[in-house]
Design a protein around this motif. Structure first.
Motif, mmCIF file in Angstrom:
data_model
loop_
_atom_site.group_PDB
_atom_site.id
_atom_site.type_symbol
_atom_site.label_atom_id
_atom_site.label_comp_id
_atom_site.label_asym_id
_atom_site.label_seq_id
_atom_site.Cartn_x
_atom_site.Cartn_y
_atom_site.Cartn_z
ATOM 1 N N ARG A 192 0.831 -1.202 0.000
ATOM 2 C CA ARG A 192 0.000 0.000 0.000
ATOM 3 C C ARG A 192 0.869 1.258 0.000
ATOM 4 N NH1 ARG A 192 -5.224 0.859 3.947
ATOM 5 N NH2 ARG A 192 -5.926 2.848 3.063
ATOM 6 N N GLU A 193 1.941 1.248 0.782
ATOM 7 C CA GLU A 193 2.834 2.411 0.842
ATOM 8 C C GLU A 193 3.507 2.676 -0.504
ATOM 9 O OE1 GLU A 193 2.598 0.683 5.009
ATOM 10 O OE2 GLU A 193 2.738 -0.080 2.960
ATOM 11 N N TYR A 194 3.825 1.599 -1.237
ATOM 12 C CA TYR A 194 4.429 1.762 -2.551
ATOM 13 C C TYR A 194 3.464 2.454 -3.511
ATOM 14 C CZ TYR A 194 5.762 0.505 -7.311
ATOM 15 O OH TYR A 194 6.042 0.549 -8.660
ATOM 16 N N PHE A 195 2.214 1.990 -3.524
ATOM 17 C CA PHE A 195 1.237 2.605 -4.421
ATOM 18 C C PHE A 195 0.911 4.040 -4.005
ATOM 19 C CE2 PHE A 195 0.106 -1.954 -5.336
ATOM 20 C CZ PHE A 195 0.500 -1.922 -6.671
ATOM 21 N N GLU A 196 0.971 4.325 -2.719
ATOM 22 C CA GLU A 196 0.786 5.706 -2.266
ATOM 23 C C GLU A 196 1.927 6.593 -2.759
ATOM 24 O OE1 GLU A 196 0.450 5.106 1.923
ATOM 25 O OE2 GLU A 196 -1.744 4.966 1.882
ATOM 26 N N LEU A 197 3.145 6.031 -2.785
ATOM 27 C CA LEU A 197 4.281 6.770 -3.324
ATOM 28 C C LEU A 197 4.060 7.072 -4.801
ATOM 29 C CD1 LEU A 197 7.204 7.874 -3.233
ATOM 30 C CD2 LEU A 197 7.986 5.538 -3.701
ATOM 31 N N LEU A 198 3.612 6.074 -5.556
ATOM 32 C CA LEU A 198 3.350 6.286 -6.979
ATOM 33 C C LEU A 198 2.305 7.380 -7.183
ATOM 34 C CD1 LEU A 198 3.313 2.774 -8.690
ATOM 35 C CD2 LEU A 198 5.235 4.196 -8.005
ATOM 36 N N LYS A 199 1.266 7.340 -6.373
ATOM 37 C CA LYS A 199 0.193 8.332 -6.470
ATOM 38 C C LYS A 199 0.740 9.746 -6.296
ATOM 39 C CE LYS A 199 -4.417 9.217 -4.506
ATOM 40 N NZ LYS A 199 -5.383 8.748 -3.464
ATOM 41 N N SER A 200 1.686 9.913 -5.388
ATOM 42 C CA SER A 200 2.249 11.236 -5.127
ATOM 43 C C SER A 200 3.214 11.684 -6.225
ATOM 44 C CB SER A 200 2.986 11.230 -3.782
ATOM 45 O OG SER A 200 4.185 10.467 -3.849
ATOM 46 N N LYS A 201 3.666 10.745 -7.080
ATOM 47 C CA LYS A 201 4.639 11.070 -8.118
ATOM 48 C C LYS A 201 4.029 11.089 -9.522
ATOM 49 C CE LYS A 201 8.017 11.357 -5.184
ATOM 50 N NZ LYS A 201 8.720 12.637 -4.919
ATOM 51 N N LEU A 202 2.699 11.044 -9.593
ATOM 52 C CA LEU A 202 2.030 11.077 -10.891
ATOM 53 C C LEU A 202 1.508 12.469 -11.208
ATOM 54 C CD1 LEU A 202 -0.060 7.769 -10.783
ATOM 55 C CD2 LEU A 202 1.897 8.244 -12.267
ATOM 56 N N LYS A 203 1.568 12.818 -12.479
ATOM 57 C CA LYS A 203 0.925 14.043 -12.934
ATOM 58 C C LYS A 203 -0.590 13.840 -12.900
ATOM 59 C CE LYS A 203 4.576 15.071 -16.319
ATOM 60 N NZ LYS A 203 4.809 15.318 -17.763
ATOM 61 N N GLU A 204 -1.330 14.907 -13.108
ATOM 62 C CA GLU A 204 -2.787 14.798 -13.140
ATOM 63 C C GLU A 204 -3.202 13.854 -14.267
ATOM 64 O OE1 GLU A 204 -6.777 17.631 -13.516
ATOM 65 O OE2 GLU A 204 -4.774 18.535 -13.511
ATOM 66 N N GLY A 205 -4.038 12.886 -13.926
ATOM 67 C CA GLY A 205 -4.471 11.903 -14.911
ATOM 68 C C GLY A 205 -3.450 10.822 -15.193
ATOM 69 N N GLY A 206 -2.386 10.760 -14.372
ATOM 70 C CA GLY A 206 -1.326 9.777 -14.598
ATOM 71 C C GLY A 206 -1.738 8.364 -14.231
ATOM 72 N N TYR A 207 -0.954 7.394 -14.737
ATOM 73 C CA TYR A 207 -1.234 5.973 -14.521
ATOM 74 C C TYR A 207 -0.145 5.341 -13.643
ATOM 75 C CZ TYR A 207 -4.441 6.068 -18.591
ATOM 76 O OH TYR A 207 -5.452 6.343 -19.473
ATOM 77 N N ALA A 208 -0.571 4.604 -12.630
ATOM 78 C CA ALA A 208 0.318 3.706 -11.900
ATOM 79 C C ALA A 208 0.067 2.305 -12.441
ATOM 80 C CB ALA A 208 0.037 3.760 -10.404
#
Length: 341
Positions: A230-246
């Motif tokens: 969960r922490e990894y995906f939260e990190l990805l969420k914080s590093k995505l542009k608007e409308g970005g994909y993890a």
């Protein structure tokens, strides 16, 4: 051993040095004990001193430990970051390579022999409206990297790989297998190959991406929990542009639920998971046009892979996943998949 031995001497020569030093240790031990040295102890010292000279050279050593027969081609490199290996066998006029990282099989070369890894990179890149900046965690065979290199709109690709010798072994294999696409892919001017841990790199930089994708570890591999938590995906969420994909390999059902615990919208199929803060809308005709354009891509045009066929074969199985009422997810401190629970 880790920082000097493997790097400068290789495993076999490092073992030889350690064994010879072991004899010195035994002699010092006998002196400290101030005891009479027995004949058997003298013979033991001689045996330990002589044995290293019967060890094979590094290539033969790793070939045997990898269970390879003489007719197989073998490419390897070792350093402080790990052991990269490609075992290659003749197959239909080609030299088919099996890519291993620290003893665990990852993928196949040439790319058409293992299209799933290419699809993992290709599908989210085709679906995104404007993937200018992309990050990939894990190099492996380069299949996922090939997939994300499909759009002309992409301005930069950052590929993070922990094993710093992976590119070297891929290049060795490609030269013998006459697979010039691999070195061309690795020298793509928009590619930034960073030999470091991908999660740590994302954590320590401010840069944001349109797509962040990981295809690095099987869920039961050591340290895999760090790419399915969960922490990894939260990190990805914080590093995505608007409308970005993890993007993640759909490794397990728990992987999907872990992503659903972070992203309100998760889309994909049995192969790939795409998480986003906004709904993922697909216009099949537009995506098919992008796939048609990819056929002319300087990388895809060198393979028998058909981007349109790859998209169509997966389009029928795409769906939006619903968040269950009781989530079962991985965390950094309790990576259930890694523990095989």
């Amino acid at each position: 051993v880790a920082f000097i031995g493997f790097e400068a001497f290789g495993t076999v020569n490092t073992l030889k040095i350690l064994m010879i030093l072991g004899v010195i240790y035994l002699l010092l031990l006998f002196k400290m004990l101030a005891k009479k040295v027995l004949l058997t102890e003298i013979l033991a010292c001689i045996a330990i001193f002589i044995l290293p000279f019967f060890l094979p050279v590094n290539e033969s050593f790793w070939r045997v430990l990898n269970g390879l027969k003489k007719e197989a081609s073998f490419f390897f490199d070792e350093d402080a970051t790990g052991l990269s290996v490609i075992k290659a066998y003749p197959n239909n006029g080609q030299l088919q390579g099996w890519v291993f990282a620290n003893g665990i099989g990852q993928s196949l070369l040439p790319f058409e022999a293992d299209p799933a890894h290419v699809a993992l990179g290709l599908l989210p890149t085709l679906l995104h409206p404007n993937p200018q900046h992309i990050a990939v965690i894990g190099l492996g065979s380069g299949g996922t990297l090939l997939g994300v290199s499909s759009r002309a709109e992409t301005q930069q690709i950052d590929c993070f790989e922990l094993m710093a010798n992976q590119g070297k072994v891929l290049t060795q294999y490609a030269k013998i297998a006459h697979l010039d696409l691999v070195p061309r892919l690795l020298t793509n001017p928009i590619l930034n190959l960073a030999w470091r841990d991908g999660r740590y790199a994302l954590h320590t930089q401010e840069k944001k991406y349109d797509i962040i994708e990981a295809d690095a570890l099987r869920p039961l591999s050591a340290y895999a929990g760090n790419l399915y938590s969960r922490e990894y995906f939260e990190l990805l969420k914080s590093k995505l542009k608007e409308g970005g994909y993890a993007v993640s390999w759909h490794a397990t059902e728990r992987t999907r639920q872990t992503m659903l615990s972070v992203f309100p919208h998760v889309f994909g199929n049995e192969l790939v998971l795409i998480g986003s803060e906004k709904p993922i809308k697909i216009d099949e005709k537009i995506v098919e046009i992008r796939a048609q354009q990819t056929k002319k891509n300087p990388f895809f045009s060198k393979t028998p892979l058909d981007p349109v066929q790859i998209f169509k074969s997966h389009f029928q199985t795409f769906k939006t996943f619903q968040r269950p009422s009781n989530l079962d997810f991985n965390t950094d401190l309790y990576p259930k998949d890694e523990f095989n629970l």
